[in-house]
Design an enzyme around this catalytic site. Sequence first.
Site, PDB file in Angstrom:
ATOM      1  N   SER A   1       0.884  -1.383  -0.101  1.00 43.48           N
ATOM      2  CA  SER A   1       0.071  -0.082  -0.071  1.00 43.48           C
ATOM      3  C   SER A   1       0.909   1.472   0.080  1.00 43.48           C
ATOM      4  CB  SER A   1      -0.816   0.159   1.387  1.00 43.48           C
ATOM      5  OG  SER A   1      -1.409   1.242   1.469  1.00 43.48           O
TER       6      SER A   1
ATOM      7  N   HIS B   1      -1.511  -1.214  -4.095  1.00 42.10           N
ATOM      8  CA  HIS B   1      -2.560  -0.849  -3.427  1.00 42.10           C
ATOM      9  C   HIS B   1      -2.682   0.372  -3.273  1.00 42.10           C
ATOM     10  CE1 HIS B   1      -6.238  -2.025  -0.846  1.00 42.10           C
ATOM     11  NE2 HIS B   1      -5.734  -1.071  -0.030  1.00 42.10           N
TER      12      HIS B   1
ATOM     13  N   ASP C   1      -4.613   3.554  -1.666  1.00 37.30           N
ATOM     14  CA  ASP C   1      -5.562   3.969  -0.620  1.00 37.30           C
ATOM     15  C   ASP C   1      -6.196   5.518  -0.754  1.00 37.30           C
ATOM     16  OD1 ASP C   1      -3.922   1.952   1.718  1.00 37.30           O
ATOM     17  OD2 ASP C   1      -6.067   1.757   0.953  1.00 37.30           O
TER      18      ASP C   1
ATOM     19  N   MET D   1      -8.768   8.287   0.530  1.00 38.80           N
ATOM     20  CA  MET D   1      -9.439   8.677   1.676  1.00 38.80           C
ATOM     21  C   MET D   1      -9.956   9.912   1.283  1.00 38.80           C
ATOM     22  SD  MET D   1      -7.072   6.987   4.606  1.00 38.80           S
ATOM     23  CE  MET D   1      -6.313   5.368   4.371  1.00 38.80           C
TER      24      MET D   1
ATOM     25  N   HIS E   1      -8.519   1.215  -3.450  1.00 39.63           N
ATOM     26  CA  HIS E   1      -9.164   1.031  -2.487  1.00 39.63           C
ATOM     27  C   HIS E   1      -9.976   2.267  -1.776  1.00 39.63           C
ATOM     28  CE1 HIS E   1      -9.542  -0.190   2.060  1.00 39.63           C
ATOM     29  NE2 HIS E   1     -10.592   0.048   1.628  1.00 39.63           N
TER      30      HIS E   1
ATOM     31  N   MET F   1     -12.031   4.641   0.142  1.00 42.50           N
ATOM     32  CA  MET F   1     -12.669   4.651   1.159  1.00 42.50           C
ATOM     33  C   MET F   1     -13.181   5.910   1.228  1.00 42.50           C
ATOM     34  SD  MET F   1      -9.570   3.282   3.491  1.00 42.50           S
ATOM     35  CE  MET F   1      -8.521   3.338   2.058  1.00 42.50           C
TER      36      MET F   1
ATOM     37  N   MET G   1     -11.353  -5.982   5.630  1.00 44.82           N
ATOM     38  CA  MET G   1     -10.689  -5.028   6.500  1.00 44.82           C
ATOM     39  C   MET G   1     -10.343  -5.590   7.823  1.00 44.82           C
ATOM     40  SD  MET G   1      -9.968  -2.264   4.840  1.00 44.82           S
ATOM     41  CE  MET G   1      -9.034  -1.451   5.858  1.00 44.82           C
TER      42      MET G   1
ATOM     43  N   ASP H   1      -6.581  -6.551   4.407  1.00 47.46           N
ATOM     44  CA  ASP H   1      -6.120  -5.227   4.366  1.00 47.46           C
ATOM     45  C   ASP H   1      -5.868  -4.521   5.789  1.00 47.46           C
ATOM     46  OD1 ASP H   1      -7.283  -2.178   2.671  1.00 47.46           O
ATOM     47  OD2 ASP H   1      -5.168  -2.904   3.422  1.00 47.46           O
TER      48      ASP H   1
HETATM   49  C1  DX5 Z   1      -6.117   1.485   5.951  1.00 47.29           C
HETATM   50  C2  DX5 Z   1      -5.757   0.864   4.525  1.00 47.29           C
HETATM   51  C3  DX5 Z   1      -4.789  -0.146   4.628  1.00 47.29           C
HETATM   52  C4  DX5 Z   1      -3.232   0.435   4.973  1.00 47.29           C
HETATM   53  C5  DX5 Z   1      -2.616  -0.892   5.436  1.00 47.29           C
HETATM   54  O1  DX5 Z   1      -7.387   2.233   5.999  1.00 47.29           O
HETATM   55  O2  DX5 Z   1      -7.076   0.530   3.679  1.00 47.29           O
HETATM   56  O3  DX5 Z   1      -4.447  -0.393   3.239  1.00 47.29           O
HETATM   57  O4  DX5 Z   1      -2.796   1.147   4.249  1.00 47.29           O
HETATM   58  O5  DX5 Z   1      -1.286  -0.418   6.101  1.00 47.29           O
HETATM   59  P1  DX5 Z   1      -0.665  -1.385   7.001  1.00 47.29           P
HETATM   60  O6  DX5 Z   1      -0.205  -2.625   6.245  1.00 47.29           O
HETATM   61  O7  DX5 Z   1       0.673  -0.438   7.593  1.00 47.29           O
HETATM   62  O8  DX5 Z   1      -1.793  -1.504   8.080  1.00 47.29           O
HETATM   63 ZN    ZN Z   2      -6.679  -0.302   1.799  1.00 46.58          ZN
END
Ligand code: DX5
Ligand code: ZN
Length: 217
Positions: A9, A34, A36, A38, A67, A69, A138, A173
């Site tokens: 990620s 990956h 992320d 947000m 992903h 969010m 998650m 994840d």
């Molecule tokens: C959290 C993300 C994950 C996160 C994983 O909201 O969706 O993908 O970046 O990071 P680690 O592996 O450090 O938990």
């Molecule tokens: Zn993620």
Amino acid sequence: TASVKIAPSILAADFAAFGAEIEAVEAQGADWIHVDVMDGHFVPNITFGPDTCRAIRPHVRTVMDVHLMIAPVDPYIEAFAKAGADILTAHVEAGPHIHRTLQAIRAAGCRPGVALNPGTPVEAVRPVLDLVDLVCVMTVNPGFGGQSFLPDTLSKVRQLRAWAGSGLHIEIDGGVAPATARACVEAGADVLVAGSAVFKGGSVSDPAPYGENIRAI
Ligand code: DX5
Ligand code: ZN
């Protein structure tokens, strides 16, 4: 763990050097990237949007696993599809019409995924399993990297694998590390997202730790 894919990620990467970080971690053995996204509304953090995805797309030679969010999702599907997302994952909690959202993601040309938070029962995604290529389970509450793995979520992985068989990607994840990866694979997961566990100890100028970290998972 041979057939298991590792998806670093970029939340844990250098935000000022995404292109170089992606090339480095792919050269060190990453299977997917990956991404992320947000929005500071669905989760209490803000990262980046479609323009960043478009900018990093040329640097991703493997799979751009986006992903979302964010809530709502539908107004942004087209922008992320045009930005080049290969997989586009929406949260089942992001709104009342996940079935329509997943249909719209596939219609926009992306492979649809659905994600569920630790507090969401696995039954919530059963009605849409035939619409997705991936379920993202998650194993931390979304919003931040570097959190502790929540092992109770693994029962959802077992249930999903029992319902869906081998054709579905089940992605873990959050909090994936050498100490937690085996339980994930034994539960039936085939894609492991890892941010802090992959990017720790390395940099664009010294990427060897990225490969060591990936192989250790
Ligand atoms: C959290 C993300 C994950 C996160 C994983 O909201 O969706 O993908 O970046 O990071 P680690 O592996 O450090 O938990
Ligand atoms: Zn993620």
